[in-house]
Write an enzyme that holds these catalytic residues in place. Structure first.
Site, PDB file in Angstrom:
ATOM      1  N   THR A  88     -23.778   3.660 -10.346  1.00 10.11           N
ATOM      2  CA  THR A  88     -23.107   2.685  -9.491  1.00 10.11           C
ATOM      3  C   THR A  88     -23.097   1.342 -10.227  1.00 10.11           C
ATOM      4  O   THR A  88     -23.959   1.096 -11.087  1.00 10.11           O
ATOM      5  CB  THR A  88     -23.824   2.537  -8.135  1.00 10.11           C
ATOM      6  OG1 THR A  88     -25.216   2.236  -8.360  1.00 10.11           O
ATOM      7  CG2 THR A  88     -23.709   3.812  -7.324  1.00 10.11           C
ATOM      8  N   HIS A 146     -31.867   8.214  -3.034  1.00 11.84           N
ATOM      9  CA  HIS A 146     -30.578   8.251  -2.350  1.00 11.84           C
ATOM     10  C   HIS A 146     -29.860   9.547  -2.713  1.00 11.84           C
ATOM     11  O   HIS A 146     -30.310  10.291  -3.583  1.00 11.84           O
ATOM     12  CB  HIS A 146     -29.721   7.038  -2.717  1.00 11.84           C
ATOM     13  CG  HIS A 146     -29.413   6.960  -4.182  1.00 11.84           C
ATOM     14  ND1 HIS A 146     -30.236   6.337  -5.093  1.00 11.84           N
ATOM     15  CD2 HIS A 146     -28.373   7.458  -4.918  1.00 11.84           C
ATOM     16  CE1 HIS A 146     -29.717   6.440  -6.311  1.00 11.84           C
ATOM     17  NE2 HIS A 146     -28.592   7.131  -6.232  1.00 11.84           N
ATOM     18  N   GLU A 162     -23.329  14.637  -8.771  1.00 14.96           N
ATOM     19  CA  GLU A 162     -22.824  13.839  -9.890  1.00 14.96           C
ATOM     20  C   GLU A 162     -22.918  14.590 -11.218  1.00 14.96           C
ATOM     21  O   GLU A 162     -21.926  14.738 -11.923  1.00 14.96           O
ATOM     22  CB  GLU A 162     -23.587  12.511  -9.954  1.00 14.96           C
ATOM     23  CG  GLU A 162     -23.314  11.641  -8.730  1.00 14.96           C
ATOM     24  CD  GLU A 162     -23.470  10.170  -9.007  1.00 14.96           C
ATOM     25  OE1 GLU A 162     -22.525   9.412  -8.743  1.00 14.96           O
ATOM     26  OE2 GLU A 162     -24.563   9.772  -9.461  1.00 14.96           O
TER      27      GLU A 162
END
Length: 261
Positions: free
Chosen positions: A180, A71, A83
């Site tokens: 996440t 992803h 990130e």
């Protein structure tokens, strides 16, 4: 929780680990052509669920890890959205390829262990030229604009969408977490030192095409950097030698300019 991700990688503080030999990529050069993968808008990113015999091992990983999904994280048409940061610099986008330790029977089981997952992080840098290797994936984004949308993709060699083979031995390594919820501290992270080129129009396709579960444009879908909390970030010897050579080239260029101008 003390081992959260992502982090800011400070290159000067990274410790050389000679055990970080080149990672062995199995099945990355061509999966079963009869296999189809699922591309899905999961409400916070676009994810491809993988099938086939694709795995990584060596590179001081404790076991063989099977690829299960990949992803992306990105920003807006004007702001970066990777990130991990390198010396405080945030890149435009980041690819995560998630692998599960083969000794665990399920993802749920793997998430209970610090060696459960091995995630490869690839950073992107803006380029004046389009990256043709990612065109098919970007073209498929329009098929999954809204949360819950999914479609089938014909499988392709994963090495098409990552770095050239000769650049894959330059990387950073640290123990961390998913980025996440539930942010399980079950990840051995490998973040590659060299970025992948991609054009601005290709980068923009992500926030312009996809939408969050609340129907807002899917942009800035990254988690902020987390505290290191005493963890050590390791670096492969190949990455250090590459960075040193780049620094020497800059010094030589400066001195040449001074001497001959």
């Amino acid at each position: 929780m003390k081992k959260q991700s992502p982090i800011n990688i400070i290159t000067k503080k990274a410790q050389i680990d000679t055990r970080l030999n080149p990672i062995k990529f199995e099945g990355y050069d061509g999966p079963d052509t009869d296999v189809e993968w699922t591309l899905k808008n999961n409400g916070h990113s676009v994810q491809v669920t993988l099938k086939g015999n694709i795995a990584i091992k060596e590179g001081n990983l404790p076991n063989t890890y099977k690829a299960i999904q990949f992803h992306y994280h990105w920003g807006t048409e004007s702001d970066p959205g990777a990130e991990h940061t390198i010396d405080g610099e945030q890149y435009p986008m980041e690819l995560h390829i998630v692998h599960q330790n083969e000794k665990y029977n399920s993802l749920a089981d793997a998430l209970k262990h610090s060696d459960g997952l091995a995630v490869l992080g690839f950073l992107f840098v803006e380029s004046p030229e389009r990256n043709s290797n990612i065109n098919d994936l970007i073209n498929a984004l329009k098929l999954v604009p809204h949360s819950g949308n999914s479609t089938q993709l014909k499988s392709f060699p994963l090495n098409k969408i990552i770095l050239d083979q000769k650049k894959l031995d330059k990387y950073y390594r640290y123990d961390g977490s998913l980025t996440t919820p539930d942010c399980n501290e079950a990840v051995i992270w490998t973040v590659f030192a060299e970025p992948i080129p991609i054009s601005r129009s290709q980068l923009n396709a992500f926030p312009k095409t996809l939408f969050f579960s609340d129907s807002k444009p899917m942009a800035l879908n990254f988690r902020p950097v987390q505290k290191l909390n005493g963890r050590t970030v390791f670096v492969s010897d190949s990455a250090v030698r590459s960075l040193s050579a780049a620094g020497l080239s800059v010094v030589l260029a400066v001195w040449t300019s001074i001497l001959f101008n």
